[in-house]
Design a protein around this motif. Structure first.
Motif, PDB file in Angstrom:
ATOM      1  N   GLY A  74      -0.111   8.331  -0.929  1.00  0.00           N
ATOM      2  CA  GLY A  74      -0.853   9.836  -2.013  1.00  0.00           C
ATOM      3  C   GLY A  74      -0.100   9.944  -3.018  1.00  0.00           C
ATOM      4  O   GLY A  74      -0.374  10.992  -3.698  1.00  0.00           O
ATOM      5  N   ALA A  75       1.088   9.367  -3.539  1.00  0.00           N
ATOM      6  CA  ALA A  75       1.663   9.543  -4.533  1.00  0.00           C
ATOM      7  C   ALA A  75       2.131   8.296  -5.185  1.00  0.00           C
ATOM      8  O   ALA A  75       2.614   7.119  -4.066  1.00  0.00           O
ATOM      9  CB  ALA A  75       2.552  10.711  -4.857  1.00  0.00           C
ATOM     10  N   ASP A  76       3.121   8.629  -6.619  1.00  0.00           N
ATOM     11  CA  ASP A  76       3.632   7.837  -6.719  1.00  0.00           C
ATOM     12  C   ASP A  76       5.180   8.615  -6.066  1.00  0.00           C
ATOM     13  O   ASP A  76       6.120   6.998  -5.881  1.00  0.00           O
ATOM     14  CB  ASP A  76       4.413   7.256  -8.334  1.00  0.00           C
ATOM     15  CG  ASP A  76       3.259   6.595  -9.027  1.00  0.00           C
ATOM     16  OD1 ASP A  76       2.520   6.121  -8.410  1.00  0.00           O
ATOM     17  OD2 ASP A  76       2.593   7.164 -10.143  1.00  0.00           O
ATOM     18  N   MET A  77       5.771   9.820  -6.233  1.00  0.00           N
ATOM     19  CA  MET A  77       6.763   9.678  -5.901  1.00  0.00           C
ATOM     20  C   MET A  77       6.517  11.774  -5.301  1.00  0.00           C
ATOM     21  O   MET A  77       5.668  12.043  -5.902  1.00  0.00           O
ATOM     22  CB  MET A  77       8.193   9.872  -6.901  1.00  0.00           C
ATOM     23  CG  MET A  77       8.087   9.440  -7.714  1.00  0.00           C
ATOM     24  SD  MET A  77       8.902   9.598  -8.932  1.00  0.00           S
ATOM     25  CE  MET A  77      11.249  10.058  -8.051  1.00  0.00           C
ATOM     26  N   ALA A 116      -1.079   9.981   6.221  1.00  0.00           N
ATOM     27  CA  ALA A 116      -1.226  10.126   7.555  1.00  0.00           C
ATOM     28  C   ALA A 116       0.759   9.920   7.202  1.00  0.00           C
ATOM     29  O   ALA A 116       0.803  11.094   8.227  1.00  0.00           O
ATOM     30  CB  ALA A 116      -1.726  10.374   8.420  1.00  0.00           C
ATOM     31  N   LEU A 117       0.929   9.003   7.345  1.00  0.00           N
ATOM     32  CA  LEU A 117       1.685   8.165   7.882  1.00  0.00           C
ATOM     33  C   LEU A 117       3.229   8.885   7.159  1.00  0.00           C
ATOM     34  O   LEU A 117       3.976   8.914   8.048  1.00  0.00           O
ATOM     35  CB  LEU A 117       1.530   6.945   7.613  1.00  0.00           C
ATOM     36  CG  LEU A 117       0.793   6.118   8.923  1.00  0.00           C
ATOM     37  CD1 LEU A 117       0.847   4.798   8.754  1.00  0.00           C
ATOM     38  CD2 LEU A 117       1.664   6.187   9.896  1.00  0.00           C
ATOM     39  N   SER A 118       3.218   8.683   5.923  1.00  0.00           N
ATOM     40  CA  SER A 118       4.168   9.757   5.122  1.00  0.00           C
ATOM     41  C   SER A 118       4.133  11.786   5.391  1.00  0.00           C
ATOM     42  O   SER A 118       5.318  11.887   5.367  1.00  0.00           O
ATOM     43  CB  SER A 118       3.584   9.527   4.031  1.00  0.00           C
ATOM     44  OG  SER A 118       2.324  11.028   3.698  1.00  0.00           O
ATOM     45  N   ASP A 119       3.785  11.881   6.367  1.00  0.00           N
ATOM     46  CA  ASP A 119       3.872  13.160   6.405  1.00  0.00           C
ATOM     47  C   ASP A 119       4.701  13.314   8.296  1.00  0.00           C
ATOM     48  O   ASP A 119       4.739  14.118   8.559  1.00  0.00           O
ATOM     49  CB  ASP A 119       2.663  13.985   6.809  1.00  0.00           C
ATOM     50  CG  ASP A 119       1.660  14.114   5.510  1.00  0.00           C
ATOM     51  OD1 ASP A 119       2.303  14.459   4.348  1.00  0.00           O
ATOM     52  OD2 ASP A 119       0.777  14.373   5.261  1.00  0.00           O
ATOM     53  N   ARG A 178       7.165   5.155  -3.767  1.00  0.00           N
ATOM     54  CA  ARG A 178       5.679   4.348  -3.080  1.00  0.00           C
ATOM     55  C   ARG A 178       6.970   3.380  -2.824  1.00  0.00           C
ATOM     56  O   ARG A 178       5.872   2.451  -2.018  1.00  0.00           O
ATOM     57  CB  ARG A 178       4.568   3.754  -4.698  1.00  0.00           C
ATOM     58  CG  ARG A 178       5.851   3.131  -5.548  1.00  0.00           C
ATOM     59  CD  ARG A 178       4.609   3.157  -6.614  1.00  0.00           C
ATOM     60  NE  ARG A 178       3.785   2.036  -6.159  1.00  0.00           N
ATOM     61  CZ  ARG A 178       3.324   1.805  -7.224  1.00  0.00           C
ATOM     62  NH1 ARG A 178       3.317   1.610  -8.055  1.00  0.00           N
ATOM     63  NH2 ARG A 178       2.693   0.821  -6.897  1.00  0.00           N
ATOM     64  N   PHE A 179       8.291   3.396  -2.939  1.00  0.00           N
ATOM     65  CA  PHE A 179       9.080   2.012  -2.410  1.00  0.00           C
ATOM     66  C   PHE A 179       9.478   2.144  -0.699  1.00  0.00           C
ATOM     67  O   PHE A 179       9.482   1.347  -0.609  1.00  0.00           O
ATOM     68  CB  PHE A 179       9.730   1.280  -3.524  1.00  0.00           C
ATOM     69  CG  PHE A 179       9.034   1.104  -4.426  1.00  0.00           C
ATOM     70  CD1 PHE A 179       8.375  -0.071  -4.506  1.00  0.00           C
ATOM     71  CD2 PHE A 179       9.231   1.245  -5.621  1.00  0.00           C
ATOM     72  CE1 PHE A 179       7.103  -0.303  -6.454  1.00  0.00           C
ATOM     73  CE2 PHE A 179       8.606   1.682  -7.169  1.00  0.00           C
ATOM     74  CZ  PHE A 179       8.623   0.550  -6.731  1.00  0.00           C
ATOM     75  N   ASN A 180       9.738   3.212  -0.057  1.00  0.00           N
ATOM     76  CA  ASN A 180       9.729   3.724   0.703  1.00  0.00           C
ATOM     77  C   ASN A 180       8.680   4.479   1.603  1.00  0.00           C
ATOM     78  O   ASN A 180       9.354   6.088   1.203  1.00  0.00           O
ATOM     79  CB  ASN A 180      11.434   4.116   1.022  1.00  0.00           C
ATOM     80  CG  ASN A 180      11.674   5.371   0.509  1.00  0.00           C
ATOM     81  OD1 ASN A 180      10.848   5.846  -0.524  1.00  0.00           O
ATOM     82  ND2 ASN A 180      12.720   6.178   0.435  1.00  0.00           N
ATOM     83  N   ALA A 181       7.303   4.192   1.611  1.00  0.00           N
ATOM     84  CA  ALA A 181       6.139   5.814   1.662  1.00  0.00           C
ATOM     85  C   ALA A 181       6.524   5.820   3.246  1.00  0.00           C
ATOM     86  O   ALA A 181       6.198   7.195   3.800  1.00  0.00           O
ATOM     87  CB  ALA A 181       4.762   4.394   1.146  1.00  0.00           C
ATOM     88  N   GLU A 226       0.823  -1.078   0.234  1.00  0.00           N
ATOM     89  CA  GLU A 226       0.005  -0.007  -0.246  1.00  0.00           C
ATOM     90  C   GLU A 226       0.992   1.179   0.058  1.00  0.00           C
ATOM     91  O   GLU A 226       0.266   2.282   0.051  1.00  0.00           O
ATOM     92  CB  GLU A 226      -0.704   0.048   0.943  1.00  0.00           C
ATOM     93  CG  GLU A 226      -1.702  -1.359   1.509  1.00  0.00           C
ATOM     94  CD  GLU A 226      -2.818  -1.249   2.377  1.00  0.00           C
ATOM     95  OE1 GLU A 226      -2.788  -0.465   2.855  1.00  0.00           O
ATOM     96  OE2 GLU A 226      -3.119  -2.379   2.960  1.00  0.00           O
ATOM     97  N   GLY A 227       2.151   0.832  -0.579  1.00  0.00           N
ATOM     98  CA  GLY A 227       3.153   2.489  -0.537  1.00  0.00           C
ATOM     99  C   GLY A 227       1.959   3.204  -2.001  1.00  0.00           C
ATOM    100  O   GLY A 227       2.704   4.504  -0.521  1.00  0.00           O
TER     101      GLY A 227
END
Length: 833
Positions: free
Chosen positions: A45-48, A166-169, A234-237, A39-40
């Motif tokens: 929220g994006a590919d990059m 949220a987690l990526s922020d 997305r591979f290290n979200a 689910e990365g």
């Protein structure tokens, strides 16, 4: 085996508990890692994701990003939110998004649900927003109420239930306020130098394969080398989540291994007691010509069958743990929709289970092999036997080494695992020594006039006594609990009760340069007698060390955080008051040469930097290389303003920046602090105010949650200890029964025997508790003073609770077993003597 599993239930429970802990924890960790990977795209929220601090992307940079697909812009910053009547305020984490594109992946859950464009739209000068229930409760608001953020009036139109990215922020200390970019622009909070993160999320037109994403990343670095953007894919979200899950799973795996090793003592007790009960059978085998190897192989096979039953039970529980975690943690952590079985994690648990079984079963089996038939028929047990033949001792030792090697090489951070294995080996040796010391002391204790005391002391040191098993099994579990309790208690004291006398009461962030002097005058007027300290503050990211890209530098885990993401930076003419130089010299106040930087000595050592090395930081899209002029020790515990890197004043000449300030206000009442906080928020809406007491409450809450989780995990080891304790006492019941019957025949009363057994268990439990307090105190001191660099103190409440728990367990379990022993009829037992 047709005789049933009597005597093996503790054995099975110990093995099952350890295998379930190891297999389950690793399975959940693999499930979470699979969830992050699967689910990365949604988590990011994006590919990059391209992030810039304190500036927006230039036209050239934005054009470059748009050439690969659709770009959704958002911005994150801390701000003060005020109720519409300005009577109350709180810190919020504003996330401003493009309503037409947010979210590009995943689903935003709101209550009530309505189109995002309508929700965030401006209506008669009022912008819409969504916020979690926490913010509504904190300001005593309901949906439809309004609040002010800077110069913008915002209406809370929906409750924010789930934010897919949220987690990526990253972690936020304040509740979220989700609104539109237009609302943030209308607030007037975004000024030159403001601490705001501008995020550009890319949804690629081409298939977002790993190679395609790597190509975009390489081109971004090559074509815009000074952009200074932080890039995630997305591979290290959620790298922080993945790293923390890995560390926590490693800790829990080691705790599970502790439980399994403690359970190994139960295995040894169960095997010894079972073979002791089979003495007549073994003697018959040998009388009929069976070799020692036949006896060994027969019972080894049986022990492995019983171990397989325990391992199978543990595997079932371990395999089901990801499914339970999926239901319990679905709203918190990203687990796959369809969790499955993880053979690698379960296989590791099986391997640990069988190795532990063999390590602790080989020695008693080896002793049974060499006991002659005549000794067995005379009812002589195995207690008096020394070490078995060298092949069995060597095999057990080799398997123990293999167990340690497997624990080290299966761990992510091998240094921690090596420390654990060393500590476990040391604990076993020391606890064996403690058991021997208790018996030696009892053997040389002065003669007591009390019959019950003489019996108790004799039982402690007699051949086949329970003392070594009880001390070893209970000592490990109690030591682990004491260590964790002391660390947790000291951390709470450090945060809540041991603040320096000159610690500040407030932090003020994002003071605009044009308002800095006026802000200081306002504080001097509203808080007479208070001390305000302010310093300039920028954000920057370390890009190179000695000219080498940080992506190519191998940095130990303890120092990697300095190079991860953006750091706070400052410049100063004079050295900060809470620092002392350890190497190099401070620059002159009017220095105007090449850029210089002062680096925190501890962090420099972790990264491998020294005086004369160079550090390149990217600030506002510009790379600046500075030479390390000096290293300094930083007193972080003073809670004053300080930074890992302090630059010479000429380094950032002309760069827009904001100011950071602390305020120490001795003897100010809570009402005075609330009045000042409200006044600052109304007069300087761009300034974010953080009250130290509120921050400490949040940190205490986090530490409490982590401490609860760790103590719950440690209870697994304690449960194993209790099981082994019960098994050890049960294993000694046969000898106890004989002793009790003989003593009752000679005139001893039941009350006398109960007193004697109670005193015995009490003395053993007290000795075990004393060792656990000493060992746990030393271990916690090492972690606090040498690893965390904090002061450590012994906590009396931990000592009292440990002693009480040890006595309750030993005396309670002992008396339960003793009551059954005392109820035995004398005649059947006397016929076997």
């Amino acid at each position: 085996m047709r005789g049933g599993l009597s005597g093996f239930w503790i054995f099975i429970a110990c093995i099952a508990l350890g295998v379930a802990a190891i297999g389950g924890v690793n399975s959940v960790a693999r499930a979470i890692e699979a969830g992050v990977a699967a689910e990365g795209q949604t988590l990011l929220g994006a590919d990059m994701r391209f992030e810039l601090n304190q500036r927006t992307a230039t036209d050239a940079e934005l054009g470059f990003l748009k050439s690969f697909g659709t770009i959704a812009e958002s911005a994150n910053m801390r701000a003060m939110a005020r109720t519409e009547d300005e009577t109350n305020q709180t810190l919020v984490q504003v996330k401003a998004v493009d309503p037409a594109l947010y979210p590009m992946f995943g689903a935003l859950t709101l209550s009530p649900s309505e189109p995002i464009a309508d929700l965030f739209a401006e209506r008669d000068g009022v912008w819409g927003a969504a916020a979690p229930q926490l913010l509504l409760d904190r300001l005593n608001l309901k949906l439809g109420d309004r609040l002010r953020v800077g110069g913008a009036l915002i209406e809370l139109r929906a409750r924010l239930d789930y934010e897919p990215d949220a987690l990526s922020d990253g972690f936020a200390f304040a509740p979220r306020l989700l609104t539109a970019l237009g609302a943030l622009n209308a607030s007037g909070l975004v000024q030159p130098g403001s601490l705001v993160e501008h995020v550009y999320k890319l949804r690629m037109t081409d298939e977002p394969t790993e190679s395609a994403i790597a190509t975009v990343r390489e081109r971004a670095s090559a074509e815009h080398p000074e952009a200074g953007w932080s890039i995630r894919t997305r591979f290290n979200a959620a790298p922080a989540i993945s790293a923390n899950v890995e560390r926590f799973s490693q800790f829990l795996t080691l705790v599970g291994l502790t439980a399994l090793v403690v359970g190994g003592v139960g295995v040894a007790n169960a095997v010894r007691a079972y073979l002791d009960a089979k003495r007549a059978v073994i003697a018959t085998f040998k009388s009929l010509g069976a070799s020692g190897g036949f006896v060994f192989g027969l019972y080894l096979f049986q022990i492995l069958l019983v171990a397989a039953i325990g391992i199978a039970g543990g595997l079932v529980v371990g395999a089901l743990m990801p499914f339970a975690a999926n239901m319990a943690l679905r709203s918190v952590l990203p687990l796959p929709t369809e969790v499955g079985f993880y053979p690698g994690a379960l296989g590791l648990a099986v391997l640990f289970g069988f190795i532990v079984t063999l390590v602790f079963a080989l020695l008693p089996l080896g002793r049974a092999r060499d006991v002659p038939a005549t000794a067995l028929f005379r009812e002589q047990g195995f207690e008096a036997q020394g070490w078995p033949r060298w092949p069995y001792t060597l095999s057990a030792g080799t398997l123990a080494v293999l167990l340690g090697v497997l624990a080290i090489f299966s761990a992510g951070e091998r240094r921690i695992a090596l420390t654990f294995v060393g500590a476990m080996l040391f604990s076993f040796l020391v606890l064996r020594g403690v058991g021997w010391l208790v018996q030696w002391t009892a053997r040389r204790a002065p003669h007591s006039r009390s019959t019950a005391m003489r019996l108790a002391v004799g039982n402690i040191h007699r051949p086949g006594a329970l003392t070594p098993s009880v001390v070893l099994s209970l000592g490990l579990g109690l030591t682990l609990l004491v260590t964790l309790a002391l660390i947790d208690g000291n951390l709470r004291n450090q945060i809540s009760n041991n603040l320096p006398a000159d610690a500040p009461d407030f932090f003020f962030v994002d003071i605009q340069s044009a308002e800095a002097d006026a802000f200081q005058s306002y504080i001097e007027q509203e808080a007479p007698g208070a001390k305000l300290v302010r310093v300039p503050m920028l954000r920057g990211r370390i890009t190179r060390l000695n000219g080498v890209d940080t992506q190519k530098v191998n940095v130990p885990p303890e120092g990697a955080w300095v190079l991860r993401g953006d750091r706070g930076l400052t410049y100063a003419r004079n050295m900060p008051s809470n620092s002392t130089l350890t190497a190099g010299e401070w620059w002159d106040p009017d220095y105007a040469g090449e850029p210089l930087v002062s680096f925190s000595a501890e962090e420099a050592g972790e990264i491998g930097l020294k005086v004369g090395d160079t550090v390149t930081v990217n600030v506002l899209g510009r790379d600046i290389t500075a030479k390390i002029a000096n290293l300094r020790n930083v007193e972080w515990e003073s809670m004053g303003i300080n930074f890992v890197m302090v630059f010479s004043p000429n380094t950032f000449a002309g760069a827009p920046h904001s100011w950071l300030a602390t305020l120490a206000w001795p003897n100010a009442s809570a009402d005075d602090q609330a009045r000042l906080l409200n006044g600052v928020t109304r007069t300087y809406p761009a300034v974010s105010s953080v009250r130290i007491a509120d921050a400490l409450n949040l940190i205490n809450e986090l530490i409490g949650q982590i401490g609860t989780a760790i103590r719950a995990a440690a209870l697994v080891a304690l449960v194993a200890s209790v099981l082994v304790l019960g098994g050890a006492l049960a294993a000694g019941n046969r000898a106890r029964t004989h002793d009790a019957v003989v003593l009752k025949t000679l005139g001893a009363t039941r009350a006398l025997l109960i007193r004697a057994f109670s005193l015995e268990y009490m003395l053993i439990g007290l000795a075990t508790a004393v060792f656990a307090l000493f060992a746990g105190g030393v271990a916690s001191w090492y972690v606090l003073s040498q690893v965390m660099k904090l002061s450590a103190s012994f906590l009396p409440q931990v000592a009292f609770s440990t002693i009480a728990l040890s006595l309750v367990l030993t005396v309670g379990f002992g008396l339960i077993g003793t009551w059954r022993v005392l109820g035995q009829k004398a005649a059947p037992v006397l016929r076997t003597l």
